[in-house]
Design a protein around this motif. Structure first.
Motif, PDB file in Angstrom:
ATOM      1  N   GLY A  48       0.806  -1.219   0.000  1.00  6.91           N
ATOM      2  CA  GLY A  48       0.000   0.000   0.000  1.00  6.91           C
ATOM      3  C   GLY A  48       0.838   1.267   0.000  1.00  6.91           C
ATOM      4  N   TYR A  49       0.162   2.411  -0.227  1.00  4.21           N
ATOM      5  CA  TYR A  49       0.830   3.706  -0.366  1.00  4.21           C
ATOM      6  C   TYR A  49       1.597   4.084   0.899  1.00  4.21           C
ATOM      7  N   ASN A  50       1.022   3.785   2.056  1.00  7.04           N
ATOM      8  CA  ASN A  50       1.668   4.122   3.327  1.00  7.04           C
ATOM      9  C   ASN A  50       2.317   2.916   3.993  1.00  7.04           C
ATOM     10  N   GLY A  51       2.452   1.807   3.252  1.00  7.09           N
ATOM     11  CA  GLY A  51       3.066   0.603   3.800  1.00  7.09           C
ATOM     12  C   GLY A  51       4.570   0.752   3.945  1.00  7.09           C
ATOM     13  N   LEU A  52       5.188  -0.256   4.514  1.00  8.72           N
ATOM     14  CA  LEU A  52       6.612  -0.186   4.817  1.00  8.72           C
ATOM     15  C   LEU A  52       7.491  -0.122   3.568  1.00  8.72           C
ATOM     16  N   SER A  53       7.093  -0.851   2.519  1.00 15.36           N
ATOM     17  CA  SER A  53       7.893  -0.833   1.286  1.00 15.36           C
ATOM     18  C   SER A  53       7.972   0.569   0.705  1.00 15.36           C
ATOM     19  N   GLN A  54       6.818   1.259   0.667  1.00 13.44           N
ATOM     20  CA  GLN A  54       6.798   2.617   0.128  1.00 13.44           C
ATOM     21  C   GLN A  54       7.470   3.609   1.080  1.00 13.44           C
ATOM     22  N   THR A  55       7.340   3.368   2.388  1.00 14.50           N
ATOM     23  CA  THR A  55       8.009   4.224   3.369  1.00 14.50           C
ATOM     24  C   THR A  55       9.522   4.179   3.157  1.00 14.50           C
ATOM     25  N   PHE A  56      10.044   2.963   2.951  1.00 15.30           N
ATOM     26  CA  PHE A  56      11.481   2.821   2.707  1.00 15.30           C
ATOM     27  C   PHE A  56      11.862   3.386   1.345  1.00 15.30           C
ATOM     28  N   ARG A  57      10.962   3.245   0.364  1.00 13.32           N
ATOM     29  CA  ARG A  57      11.248   3.768  -0.972  1.00 13.32           C
ATOM     30  C   ARG A  57      11.406   5.295  -0.936  1.00 13.32           C
ATOM     31  N   ARG A  58      10.687   5.948  -0.029  1.00  9.51           N
ATOM     32  CA  ARG A  58      10.832   7.394   0.120  1.00  9.51           C
ATOM     33  C   ARG A  58      12.247   7.760   0.580  1.00  9.51           C
ATOM     34  N   VAL A  59      12.830   6.884   1.387  1.00 12.72           N
ATOM     35  CA  VAL A  59      14.227   7.088   1.813  1.00 12.72           C
ATOM     36  C   VAL A  59      15.147   6.960   0.604  1.00 12.72           C
ATOM     37  N   LEU A  60      14.901   5.930  -0.233  1.00 11.93           N
ATOM     38  CA  LEU A  60      15.720   5.721  -1.431  1.00 11.93           C
ATOM     39  C   LEU A  60      15.567   6.890  -2.411  1.00 11.93           C
ATOM     40  N   LEU A  61      14.353   7.435  -2.494  1.00 13.58           N
ATOM     41  CA  LEU A  61      14.094   8.583  -3.369  1.00 13.58           C
ATOM     42  C   LEU A  61      14.875   9.806  -2.875  1.00 13.58           C
ATOM     43  N   LYS A  62      14.905   9.965  -1.568  1.00 15.45           N
ATOM     44  CA  LYS A  62      15.589  11.110  -0.953  1.00 15.45           C
ATOM     45  C   LYS A  62      17.089  11.089  -1.218  1.00 15.45           C
ATOM     46  N   ILE A  63      17.695   9.878  -1.208  1.00 15.44           N
ATOM     47  CA  ILE A  63      19.157   9.806  -1.418  1.00 15.44           C
ATOM     48  C   ILE A  63      19.520   9.537  -2.877  1.00 15.44           C
ATOM     49  N   GLY A  64      18.500   9.501  -3.753  1.00 14.78           N
ATOM     50  CA  GLY A  64      18.734   9.421  -5.190  1.00 14.78           C
ATOM     51  C   GLY A  64      18.953   8.030  -5.754  1.00 14.78           C
ATOM     52  N   LEU A  65      18.544   6.972  -5.038  1.00 13.27           N
ATOM     53  CA  LEU A  65      18.710   5.613  -5.556  1.00 13.27           C
ATOM     54  C   LEU A  65      17.551   5.181  -6.458  1.00 13.27           C
ATOM     55  N   VAL A  66      16.400   5.842  -6.347  1.00 18.56           N
ATOM     56  CA  VAL A  66      15.269   5.627  -7.268  1.00 18.56           C
ATOM     57  C   VAL A  66      14.818   6.995  -7.756  1.00 18.56           C
ATOM     58  N   ASP A  67      14.195   7.035  -8.940  1.00 18.25           N
ATOM     59  CA  ASP A  67      13.810   8.336  -9.499  1.00 18.25           C
ATOM     60  C   ASP A  67      12.336   8.666  -9.340  1.00 18.25           C
TER      61      ASP A  67
END
Length: 334
Positions: free
Chosen positions: A288-307
């Protein structure tokens, strides 16, 4: 009518066939009342045949009536669609919710691929139905791994039908699995791990540390209880049962605790054995949008590992563009 012949203990049914001929058939019954009821059912079927209204469904009704007269209980007939529904109900009682949802999705796609054939008796199912279903999924652009999973789910449904004597052969056993590309997930580099840890705190920091130092899956980590930790042993360890796999494939796993991870565990207030290690994050769930996978993905987005925050579909297909990095990359790193 019915009559007896001197040489036989059974009653004979005297009926008129659809072409006007009269005949006598043994009912194989010694009970007069039951024999007469069978004779009436047979003649009713012949009359419907004469009038051109004896459909497959009507024939099933007459067979069921005959069986009920003799055995005292109804016989079950299954159309393809009815059997799939019945199988899904059975699975809903014995599988995890996510698995049932996936089975339901595959089943709806299969019924859709059958068109009007889904109303036919299950014995009409053949290899061409299985092949047409898979071809429809390939045309939709679905990934081969997902198609194999859908076919495996339907194969389970028809295996069950074979076991119950509703079908002679499972039509999906004739299909060879499609080739599947290897996972594109990459491990994190030391530099990337350092960046991740500098951008997480609280329970999320703990979640990442457990993943990095043990290689555990996200679903297993969020379900850890204090009772899973054995920190006072000569070699501290975590002992847990896998959650993701089916019961028959689950294993109890023991993982040594790294000194850095031990330091983290000691630093947080210990609670009673049955309390969760990460109570706040466990409520989120992984999807889900607020699930743990997406929460962690926001960290990856912040440090530039995903676009981007979302994994987009590949143009013109149902395939998702699989990101090289996710929380699961910790497992590859380990």
């Amino acid at each position: 009518s019915i009559r007896r012949q001197n040489s036989s203990p059974y009653w004979y049914a005297c009926i008129t066939l659809s072409d006007g001929r009269q005949t006598q058939r043994s009912t194989k019954l010694k009970d007069r009342k039951k024999a007469l009821k069978i004779a009436e059912v047979w003649e009713e079927a012949e009359n419907e045949k004469k009038e051109g209204i004896l459909t497959e469904q009507a024939a099933r009704k007459h067979i069921s009536k005959s069986y009920e007269i003799v055995a005292g209980k109804k016989i079950s007939f299954y159309s393809i669609g009815k059997w799939i529904d019945e199988w899904l109900k059975l699975k809903s009682d014995s599988r995890r919710a996510g698995t049932v949802i996936r089975y339901g999705s595959a089943s709806r796609a299969f019924i859709s691929s059958l068109g009007d054939r889904f109303n036919l008796d299950i014995r009409h199912t053949d290899v061409s139905d299985a092949r047409n279903f898979r071809d429809s999924l390939i045309k939709s652009g679905k990934a081969n791994a997902s198609i194999n999973m859908d076919c495996k789910a339907l194969s389970g449904a028809f295996n069950s039908a074979v076991k119950q004597g509703l079908l002679d052969k499972n039509p999906f056993t004739a299909l060879e699995p499609l080739l599947v590309e290897k996972s594109l997930r990459k491990p994190f580099s030391e530099e990337q791990v350092t960046k991740i840890f500098s951008n997480v705190e609280g329970e999320m920091e703990g979640l990442c540390k457990v993943a990095f130092y043990t290689g555990m899956r996200l679903s297993d980590i969020v379900n850890l209880k204090w009772s899973n930790l054995h920190l006072k042993e000569d070699i501290p360890f975590i002992r847990f049962n896998e959650i993701k796999k089916q019961d028959k494939h689950k294993h109890e796993i023991t993982v040594p605790v790294h000194s850095v991870l031990l330091e983290y565990f000691v630093s947080i207030p210990e609670k009673n054995n049955e309390e969760l290690l990460f109570p706040k994050l466990s409520k989120k769930g992984s999807g889900g949008y607020n699930g743990l996978s997406q929460t962690f993905r926001r960290v990856l987005l912040k440090i530039g590992l995903v676009d981007s925050l979302h994994q987009r579909q590949q143009e013109g297909t149902k395939k998702r563009k699989v990101s090289e990095y996710s929380f699961h990359s910790f497992r590859h790193t380990f």
